[in-house]
Design a protein around this motif. Sequence first.
Motif, PDB file in Angstrom:
ATOM      1  N   LYS A 134       0.848  -1.180   0.000  1.00 11.63           N
ATOM      2  CA  LYS A 134       0.000   0.000   0.000  1.00 11.63           C
ATOM      3  C   LYS A 134       0.889   1.237   0.000  1.00 11.63           C
ATOM      4  O   LYS A 134       1.864   1.316   0.751  1.00 11.63           O
ATOM      5  N   ILE A 135       0.509   2.196  -0.877  1.00 13.41           N
ATOM      6  CA  ILE A 135       1.217   3.463  -0.929  1.00 13.41           C
ATOM      7  C   ILE A 135       0.193   4.594  -0.930  1.00 13.41           C
ATOM      8  O   ILE A 135      -0.970   4.388  -1.274  1.00 13.41           O
ATOM      9  N   ILE A 136       0.610   5.758  -0.533  1.00 17.99           N
ATOM     10  CA  ILE A 136      -0.256   6.940  -0.566  1.00 17.99           C
ATOM     11  C   ILE A 136       0.209   7.811  -1.727  1.00 17.99           C
ATOM     12  O   ILE A 136       1.389   8.139  -1.833  1.00 17.99           O
ATOM     13  N   THR A 137      -0.754   8.154  -2.592  1.00 20.41           N
ATOM     14  CA  THR A 137      -0.424   9.002  -3.742  1.00 20.41           C
ATOM     15  C   THR A 137      -1.319  10.239  -3.729  1.00 20.41           C
ATOM     16  O   THR A 137      -2.375  10.251  -3.097  1.00 20.41           O
ATOM     17  N   THR A 138      -0.911  11.248  -4.418  1.00 17.85           N
ATOM     18  CA  THR A 138      -1.764  12.420  -4.619  1.00 17.85           C
ATOM     19  C   THR A 138      -2.109  12.495  -6.095  1.00 17.85           C
ATOM     20  O   THR A 138      -1.311  12.131  -6.957  1.00 17.85           O
ATOM     21  N   LYS A 139      -3.324  12.951  -6.363  1.00 19.17           N
ATOM     22  CA  LYS A 139      -3.789  13.019  -7.735  1.00 19.17           C
ATOM     23  C   LYS A 139      -4.247  14.447  -8.027  1.00 19.17           C
ATOM     24  O   LYS A 139      -5.070  15.002  -7.301  1.00 19.17           O
ATOM     25  N   GLU A 140      -3.708  15.032  -9.081  1.00 21.69           N
ATOM     26  CA  GLU A 140      -4.090  16.382  -9.461  1.00 21.69           C
ATOM     27  C   GLU A 140      -5.294  16.319 -10.389  1.00 21.69           C
ATOM     28  O   GLU A 140      -5.291  15.594 -11.375  1.00 21.69           O
TER      29      GLU A 140
END
Length: 86
Positions: free
Chosen positions: A6-12
């Motif tokens: 599991k990873i945390i990503t940001t989405k624009e």
Amino acid sequence: MKIVRKIITTKEEEEVVDVLCNKCGKTCRNPGAYEQSPYGLIEQTYSGGYGSTPLDDCTNYTFSICESCLKDFFDSFIIPVEISEY
Ligand SMILES: [Zn+2]
């Protein structure tokens, strides 16, 4: 078999903050309204038909018209628009 983590990503993403009237250049939002969604014809597309004149044929025209300009447009009609409640 996949091995995952599991990873945390940001989405624009794009958010519409305003819609401007193509005719007058002002906002299509009604500042007096509780809801701030735009009013009028918003991002409407008209497609010129095959052989269309004076518009270019087979061409899409996308525009927004605020309610004030829409009222002026309606008032310019020789035959009045039909008005009803919804
Ligand atoms: Zn306008």
